[in-house]
Motif scaffolding. Structure first.
Motif, PDB file in Angstrom:
ATOM      1  N   ALA A  39       0.698  -1.052   0.149  1.00 53.32           N
ATOM      2  CA  ALA A  39       0.013  -0.051  -0.040  1.00 53.32           C
ATOM      3  C   ALA A  39       0.917   1.423  -0.191  1.00 53.32           C
ATOM      4  N   SER A  40       0.362   2.397  -0.494  1.00 45.69           N
ATOM      5  CA  SER A  40       0.933   3.528  -0.721  1.00 45.69           C
ATOM      6  C   SER A  40       0.907   4.205   0.774  1.00 45.69           C
ATOM      7  N   ALA A  41       1.393   5.403   1.126  1.00 44.49           N
ATOM      8  CA  ALA A  41       1.375   5.947   2.359  1.00 44.49           C
ATOM      9  C   ALA A  41      -0.138   6.466   2.448  1.00 44.49           C
ATOM     10  N   GLU A  42      -0.682   7.203   1.245  1.00 45.42           N
ATOM     11  CA  GLU A  42      -2.044   7.453   1.265  1.00 45.42           C
ATOM     12  C   GLU A  42      -3.157   6.237   1.498  1.00 45.42           C
ATOM     13  N   GLU A  43      -2.765   5.404   0.829  1.00 48.38           N
ATOM     14  CA  GLU A  43      -3.660   4.152   1.217  1.00 48.38           C
ATOM     15  C   GLU A  43      -3.747   3.551   2.502  1.00 48.38           C
ATOM     16  N   MET A  44      -2.699   3.343   3.150  1.00 46.99           N
ATOM     17  CA  MET A  44      -2.498   2.925   4.429  1.00 46.99           C
ATOM     18  C   MET A  44      -3.316   4.188   5.215  1.00 46.99           C
ATOM     19  N   HIS A 300      -2.007  -8.105  21.140  1.00 47.82           N
ATOM     20  CA  HIS A 300      -1.051  -8.605  20.369  1.00 47.82           C
ATOM     21  C   HIS A 300      -1.641  -8.736  18.871  1.00 47.82           C
ATOM     22  N   LYS A 301      -2.831  -8.689  18.542  1.00 47.98           N
ATOM     23  CA  LYS A 301      -3.386  -8.856  17.012  1.00 47.98           C
ATOM     24  C   LYS A 301      -4.327  -7.704  16.689  1.00 47.98           C
ATOM     25  N   ASP A 302      -4.468  -6.874  17.580  1.00 50.97           N
ATOM     26  CA  ASP A 302      -5.566  -5.599  17.164  1.00 50.97           C
ATOM     27  C   ASP A 302      -5.301  -5.162  15.632  1.00 50.97           C
ATOM     28  N   PRO A 303      -6.095  -5.021  14.827  1.00 50.65           N
ATOM     29  CA  PRO A 303      -5.995  -4.592  13.301  1.00 50.65           C
ATOM     30  C   PRO A 303      -5.712  -3.111  13.548  1.00 50.65           C
ATOM     31  N   ILE A 304      -6.065  -2.187  14.054  1.00 50.12           N
ATOM     32  CA  ILE A 304      -5.980  -0.885  14.188  1.00 50.12           C
ATOM     33  C   ILE A 304      -4.542  -0.586  14.563  1.00 50.12           C
ATOM     34  N   GLU A 305      -4.052  -1.278  15.977  1.00 48.18           N
ATOM     35  CA  GLU A 305      -2.931  -1.115  16.556  1.00 48.18           C
ATOM     36  C   GLU A 305      -1.933  -1.655  15.615  1.00 48.18           C
ATOM     37  N   GLY A 306      -2.053  -2.641  14.890  1.00 47.24           N
ATOM     38  CA  GLY A 306      -1.250  -3.148  13.738  1.00 47.24           C
ATOM     39  C   GLY A 306      -0.724  -2.280  12.774  1.00 47.24           C
ATOM     40  N   LEU A 307      -1.780  -1.568  12.238  1.00 52.24           N
ATOM     41  CA  LEU A 307      -1.335  -0.694  10.901  1.00 52.24           C
ATOM     42  C   LEU A 307      -1.044   0.645  11.681  1.00 52.24           C
ATOM     43  N   LYS A 308      -1.441   0.943  12.828  1.00 51.10           N
ATOM     44  CA  LYS A 308      -0.785   2.199  13.399  1.00 51.10           C
ATOM     45  C   LYS A 308       0.794   1.873  13.782  1.00 51.10           C
ATOM     46  N   LEU A 311       2.346   2.682  10.419  1.00 54.34           N
ATOM     47  CA  LEU A 311       2.233   4.016   9.962  1.00 54.34           C
ATOM     48  C   LEU A 311       3.295   4.843  10.819  1.00 54.34           C
ATOM     49  N   LEU A 312       3.639   4.534  12.022  1.00 55.10           N
ATOM     50  CA  LEU A 312       4.530   4.987  12.801  1.00 55.10           C
ATOM     51  C   LEU A 312       5.912   4.973  12.214  1.00 55.10           C
ATOM     52  N   GLU A 313       6.351   3.466  11.957  1.00 51.19           N
ATOM     53  CA  GLU A 313       7.467   3.129  11.102  1.00 51.19           C
ATOM     54  C   GLU A 313       7.773   3.768   9.901  1.00 51.19           C
ATOM     55  N   ASN A 314       6.486   4.155   9.279  1.00 55.67           N
ATOM     56  CA  ASN A 314       7.046   4.811   7.927  1.00 55.67           C
ATOM     57  C   ASN A 314       6.715   6.388   8.165  1.00 55.67           C
ATOM     58  N   GLY A 315       6.742   7.064   9.313  1.00 62.06           N
ATOM     59  CA  GLY A 315       7.006   8.609   9.302  1.00 62.06           C
ATOM     60  C   GLY A 315       5.675   9.433  10.111  1.00 62.06           C
ATOM     61  N   LYS A 316       4.881   8.800  10.276  1.00 61.55           N
ATOM     62  CA  LYS A 316       3.829   9.322  11.019  1.00 61.55           C
ATOM     63  C   LYS A 316       4.094   9.709  12.344  1.00 61.55           C
ATOM     64  N   THR A 317       3.701  10.419  13.029  1.00 63.03           N
ATOM     65  CA  THR A 317       3.787  10.723  14.354  1.00 63.03           C
ATOM     66  C   THR A 317       2.621  10.610  15.475  1.00 63.03           C
ATOM     67  N   GLU A 318       2.865  10.236  16.702  1.00 66.48           N
ATOM     68  CA  GLU A 318       1.886   9.920  17.734  1.00 66.48           C
ATOM     69  C   GLU A 318       0.805  11.131  17.702  1.00 66.48           C
ATOM     70  N   GLU A 319       1.259  12.235  17.381  1.00 71.27           N
ATOM     71  CA  GLU A 319       0.601  13.496  17.371  1.00 71.27           C
ATOM     72  C   GLU A 319      -0.553  13.469  16.352  1.00 71.27           C
ATOM     73  N   GLU A 320       0.064  13.264  15.220  1.00 75.91           N
ATOM     74  CA  GLU A 320      -0.691  13.073  13.897  1.00 75.91           C
ATOM     75  C   GLU A 320      -1.794  12.140  14.074  1.00 75.91           C
ATOM     76  N   LEU A 321      -1.663  11.034  14.626  1.00 75.83           N
ATOM     77  CA  LEU A 321      -2.508   9.793  14.682  1.00 75.83           C
ATOM     78  C   LEU A 321      -3.444  10.179  15.676  1.00 75.83           C
ATOM     79  N   LYS A 322      -3.208  10.937  16.844  1.00 75.60           N
ATOM     80  CA  LYS A 322      -3.986  11.428  17.910  1.00 75.60           C
ATOM     81  C   LYS A 322      -5.069  12.613  17.390  1.00 75.60           C
ATOM     82  N   ALA A 323      -4.399  13.406  16.564  1.00 77.38           N
ATOM     83  CA  ALA A 323      -5.548  14.372  15.681  1.00 77.38           C
ATOM     84  C   ALA A 323      -6.614  13.616  15.051  1.00 77.38           C
ATOM     85  N   ILE A 324      -6.094  12.331  14.246  1.00 76.99           N
ATOM     86  CA  ILE A 324      -7.164  11.718  13.502  1.00 76.99           C
ATOM     87  C   ILE A 324      -8.203  11.084  14.366  1.00 76.99           C
TER      88      ILE A 324
END
Length: 359
Positions: A39-44, A300-308, A311-324
Motif C-alpha cells: 500500500a502507498s502511504a495514502e492508502e494505509m 497482540h493482534k488488534d488490526p488498528i494497532e497493527g496498522l498504527k 504508520l509510525l514506522e513510515n514516518g507518521k507521528t503519535e500527534e498526527e494519529l491522535k489528531a485523526i
C-alpha cells in the motif's frame, strides 16, 4: 473436422484444469508467496481512518444501546474492522455488489456511507438509510449496491448467489462479495449455493468472517472441519486462508481473489480469521471465554494497532494519529447528535416499501 479454438486445450492446460489440487490450492499458494498488499502511504492512512471510524462508531452505538436509544438486536463489529475495509477497498465502485448478515454497520461504513444515516437507522429515525424500519440488522443501499443486512443466518449466501447470477446474466463485469460467519458456515443453503455457483461459474467471492465463536460456541465444539476455507473442496471452489486481523493481508487476498473471479475463474471461498471483542450481540455477556483471552488478542493482534505501528514506522507521528482519532470521535459524536435529534418515522411510513400479497 477441426475443433474450435475455444475447445482446444494443450495437454498441460488440460491436466491443470482436470486436477482438483491445482484448482483448489493455486490461489492460496499465490497468497502465501506475497501475503501483504504493498500500500502507498495514502492508502494505509485511508485504511487506518476507515477502521478507526468503524471502531469509534461501534463503541458509540454500544453506549446508545445501553442508554436505551437503540432497541432490538445490535451486533457490533469491534475487532473485525480489517476484513470489511481490506476487501471493500478493492471493489470496483458502482459495479460490484455486497451482501452480508446482521453484523453490518462496519461494512456500510467501509463503503463510505454517511455515518449520520447509519446511526439514524440504528435509532429508528426517519433519516435512517432504511427510513428507520430496518434498524441494526437490516441496512440497505441500492445506490452502493449493498443488499443487506439479513437477519436469517446464512440466507444472505443464497441471495448473494442470485446477485452473482445477475452480474453474469447482465454481463456487467461485476462480482458479488457475500459475507457470512463461522456459525452460518454450517447451514445447508450455503452448500447448495456453493454447488450452483461452481456449476454455473458465477462471479462471487464467499467470505467467511471466522470470529471463532458464532453465537457463543467455539468453532472446535461446533464444526467438524474448522479450516473453513477447505469447505469448497467438494465443489472445486478454491479456498484462501487469510489473517483477518491484518488489513494489508486482507487487501492482498482480495486482489488475488477478485482477479480470479473477473478473469472468469468462477467462485472463490475466502476464510478471514478474525475476532470479535464484544459478545455476539449487546445482550450477550460472552461468558464462554475468558477476559484474558480477549485482552491477549487486543494487545497482540488488534488490526488498528497493527496498522498504527506500520504508520509510525513510515514516518507518521503519535500527534498526527491522535489528531485523526480526535477528529473521528467528533464525527461520530455528530452522527449520534444527528440521530437523537431526528424525528421518528410518520405512521404512514409503515405502508411504504412493503410488499403485500393477496391470494
Amino acid at each position: 473436422m477441426a475443433r474450435s479454438a475455444k475447445a482446444r486445450k494443450t495437454p498441460a492446460k488440460k491436466a491443470a484444469a482436470d486436477n482438483p489440487d491445482f484448482i483448489l490450492h493455486s490461489l492460496q499458494e499465490a497468497h502465501e508467496k506475497n501475503p501483504r498488499y504493498d500500500a502507498s502511504a495514502e492508502e494505509m492512512l485511508r485504511f487506518y481512518e476507515q477502521m478507526l471510524l468503524i471502531r469509534r462508531f461501534e463503541e458509540k452505538a454500544g453506549q446508545l444501546y445501553g442508554l436505551g436509544l437503540i432497541g432490538g438486536f445490535c451486533h457490533l463489529y469491534i475487532g473485525q474492522e480489517a476484513v470489511a475495509v481490506g476487501l471493500q477497498s478493492a471493489l470496483t465502485g458502482g459495479l460490484d455488489s455486497v451482501i452480508t448478515g446482521y453484523r453490518d454497520h462496519g461494512h456500510m461504513l467501509a463503503y463510505g456511507i454517511d455515518p449520520n444515516v447509519i446511526m439514524a437507522e440504528l435509532t429508528g429515525r426517519q433519516a435512517g438509510i432504511s427510513k428507520g424500519k430496518g434498524g441494526s440488522m437490516h441496512m440497505f443501499s441500492t445506490e452502493h449496491k449493498f443488499y443487506g443486512g439479513h437477519g436469517i443466518v446464512g440466507a444472505q449466501v443464497s441471495l448473494g448467489g442470485g446477485l452473482a447470477l445477475a452480474h453474469k446474466y447482465n454481463e456487467d463485469g461485476g462480482l458479488c462479495l457475500a459475507y457470512f460467519g463461522d456459525g452460518a458456515a454450517n447451514q445447508g443453503q450455503v452448500y447448495e449455493t456453493f454447488n450452483m455457483a461452481a456449476l454455473w461459474n458465477l462471479p462471487i467471492v464467499f467470505v467467511i468472517e471466522n470470529n471463532q465463536y458464532a453465537m457463543g460456541t467455539a468453532v472446535g465444539r461446533s464444526s467438524a472441519e474448522t479450516e473453513f476455507h477447505r469447505r469448497g473442496t467438494a465443489f472445486r471452489i478454491p479456498g484462501m486462508d487469510v489473517n483477518g486481523m491484518d488489513v494489508l493481508e486482507v487487501r492482498q487476498a482480495a486482489e488475488i481473489a477478485f482477479k480470479h473471479v473477473r478473469d472468469g475463474g468462477g467462485p472463490v471461498l475466502m476464510e478471514c480469521n478474525t475476532y470479535r471483542y464484544r459478545g455476539h450481540s449487546m445482550s450477550d455477556p460472552a461468558k464462554y471465554r475468558t477476559r484474558e483471552e480477549v485482552q491477549d488478542v487486543r494487545e497482540h493482534k488488534d488490526p488498528i494497532e497493527g496498522l498504527k505501528k506500520v504508520l509510525l514506522e513510515n514516518g507518521k507521528t503519535e500527534e498526527e494519529l491522535k489528531a485523526i482519532d480526535k477528529a473521528i470521535r467528533a464525527r461520530v459524536a455528530e452522527a449520534a447528535d444527528f440521530a437523537e435529534s431526528s424525528p421518528e418515522p410518520e405512521p404512514n411510513e409503515l405502508y411504504t416499501d412493503v410488499l403485500v400479497e393477496s391470494y
